[in-house]
Design an enzyme around this catalytic site. Structure first.
Site, PDB file in Angstrom:
ATOM      1  N   CYS A   1       0.962  -1.200   0.083  1.00 27.38           N
ATOM      2  CA  CYS A   1      -0.179  -0.033   0.176  1.00 27.38           C
ATOM      3  C   CYS A   1       0.973   1.175  -0.311  1.00 27.38           C
ATOM      4  O   CYS A   1       1.454   1.838   1.234  1.00 27.38           O
ATOM      5  CB  CYS A   1      -1.031  -0.065   1.382  1.00 27.38           C
ATOM      6  SG  CYS A   1      -1.957   1.424   1.413  1.00 27.38           S
TER       7      CYS A   1
ATOM      8  N   CYS B   1      -0.655   4.314   2.227  1.00 26.77           N
ATOM      9  CA  CYS B   1      -0.236   4.087   3.522  1.00 26.77           C
ATOM     10  C   CYS B   1       1.225   4.321   3.967  1.00 26.77           C
ATOM     11  O   CYS B   1       1.465   4.931   5.022  1.00 26.77           O
ATOM     12  CB  CYS B   1      -0.782   2.676   3.971  1.00 26.77           C
ATOM     13  SG  CYS B   1      -1.679   1.608   3.211  1.00 26.77           S
ATOM     14  N   ASP B   2       2.164   3.666   3.160  1.00 26.66           N
ATOM     15  CA  ASP B   2       3.415   3.722   3.785  1.00 26.66           C
ATOM     16  C   ASP B   2       4.440   4.523   2.871  1.00 26.66           C
ATOM     17  O   ASP B   2       5.607   4.859   3.362  1.00 26.66           O
ATOM     18  CB  ASP B   2       3.960   2.268   3.544  1.00 26.66           C
ATOM     19  CG  ASP B   2       3.086   1.307   4.312  1.00 26.66           C
ATOM     20  OD1 ASP B   2       2.726   1.663   5.422  1.00 26.66           O
ATOM     21  OD2 ASP B   2       3.070   0.218   3.967  1.00 26.66           O
TER      22      ASP B   2
END
Ligand code: NAP
Length: 328
Positions: free
Chosen positions: A147, A150-151
């Site tokens: 992701c 997200c990261d």
């Protein structure tokens, strides 16, 4: 035990919230079991919580942040009387009606609760796949991710080369997103052409920071525990030539698996574990009174808007079913 619910909606992506809006407006007071947030795959709101900009959902001329969109859908569902519980469904018994659902919040430690329902809408979506390499597990959260949203902004990935694996819309979206932070993004794909939509492919391939690596798979993620990922070992499928790409991160963007494990043996699933829909594209499943909508039952389209449409159909089918059974 609490009263029997008229309709319980399992899952809270676009399908779940749209089903809830329709069911609530039909005075069915739906209960949404939204997920407990224990991990990425159990997050209330589903996959769109990890999407930066949704540009193809009609109604948002300038796009909308995925998280914001899910918040708005929830508000719309709650406005008409939807009740929401941040619980994850552990198992179900669909062998007789009312159906039984066991659910809990394993993040906050909420104990297991049993709910019974006259009808159920399954809208549990799908979760990201990984390559399955042992080294991938070793470096999970230490340079390996599925992701980018997200990261991607983590300090470890900034101004460094990164690798994205895959050839679909997710892969080009992730690669394009990562160019905000990375010095270079290698888009490694096992074929010579992407399957992503034309507009997204074009945007990615025109981006100077994105370097496509065709006909190639990863054999291993390399690194150290202290440093995390430092590179990936590649193999060209045409020449069998192996190589090493230096990179601080590897993002898998190779599709999804439907979140239907808890349904095994309860409702018919296909060979890829998607819920099988009956009767020419309606939302009926193999169990009367159980309906399915969204990515858990849709291998083909998997779009927010198609999921929302399926959620609408499931709620209308549930409403009709309950009326036939005299449940008001
Ligand atoms: P996808 O379209 O199924 O693409 C998966 C990609 O991963 C394919 O290119 C596939 O290769 C590759 N792959 C699968 N298993 C692999 C493995 N073990 N090793 C290496 N490569 C592997 O999945 P997706 O990109 O997640 O998209 C899913 C759906 O969501 C699509 O309908 C897509 O349009 C939609 N989506 C839309 C947006 C958007 O519009 N903003 C963003 C993301 C996703 P092959 O090509 O060889 O099969």
């Amino acid at each position: 035990m609490a009263d029997v619910e008229k309709v319980v909606i399992i899952g809270s992506g676009p399908a779940g919230w749209t089903g809830a809006i329709y069911a609530a407006r039909a005075s069915l007071q739906p209960l949404v079991l939204a997920g407990d947030g224990l991990n990425r795959d159990r997050m209330p709101g589903g996959q769109l919580m990890w999407t930066s900009e949704v540009e193809n959902f009609p109604g948002f001329a300038h796009g909308i942040d995925g998280k914001k969109m899910m918040g708005v859908l929830q508000q719309q569902a709650e406005r008409f009387g939807t009740r929401v519980k941040a619980h994850y469904v552990l198992r179900v018994d669909l062998s007789k009606r009312p159906f039984t659902i066991w659910h809990a919040n394993e993040l906050s430690g909420d104990e297991e609760v049993v709910t019974t329902a006259q009808a159920i809408i399954i809208s549990t979506g799908a979760s990201a796949n990984y390559l399955g390499l042992p080294s991938e597990r070793q470096f999970e959260n230490n340079g390996v991710s599925a992701c980018a949203v997200c990261d991607g902004a983590l300090p470890r990935f900034r101004n460094s080369p990164l690798v994205v694996v895959g050839g679909g819309d997710s892969a080009v979206e992730e690669a394009t997103y990562l160019t905000k932070f990375a010095s270079k993004v290698y888009l490694v794909h096992r074929r010579e052409a992407l399957r992503a939509s034309r507009i997204m492919t074009q945007r990615a391939l025109e981006n100077e920071k994105i370097v496509p690596v065709w006909n190639t798979v990863l054999d291993e993620i390399v690194g150290t525990e202290a440093e995390g990922v430092t590179g990936v070992r590649t193999r060209n499928l045409q020449t069998q030539e192996t190589g090493l790409i230096e990179a601080r991160g590897m993002f898998a963007a190779i599709g999804h698996t439907p979140n239907t494990k808890f349904l095994a043996g309860q409702v018919e699933l296909d060979d890829k574990n998607y819920v099988v829909l009956k009767d020419g594209g309606r939302s009926l499943t193999s169990v009367e009174g159980v309906f399915a909508a969204g990515d858990c039952a849709d291998f083909t389209y998997r779009q927010a808007i198609t999921a929302a449409g399926m959620g609408c159909r499931a709620a209308l089918d549930a409403e009709r079913f309950l009326a036939e059974k005299g449940v008001h």
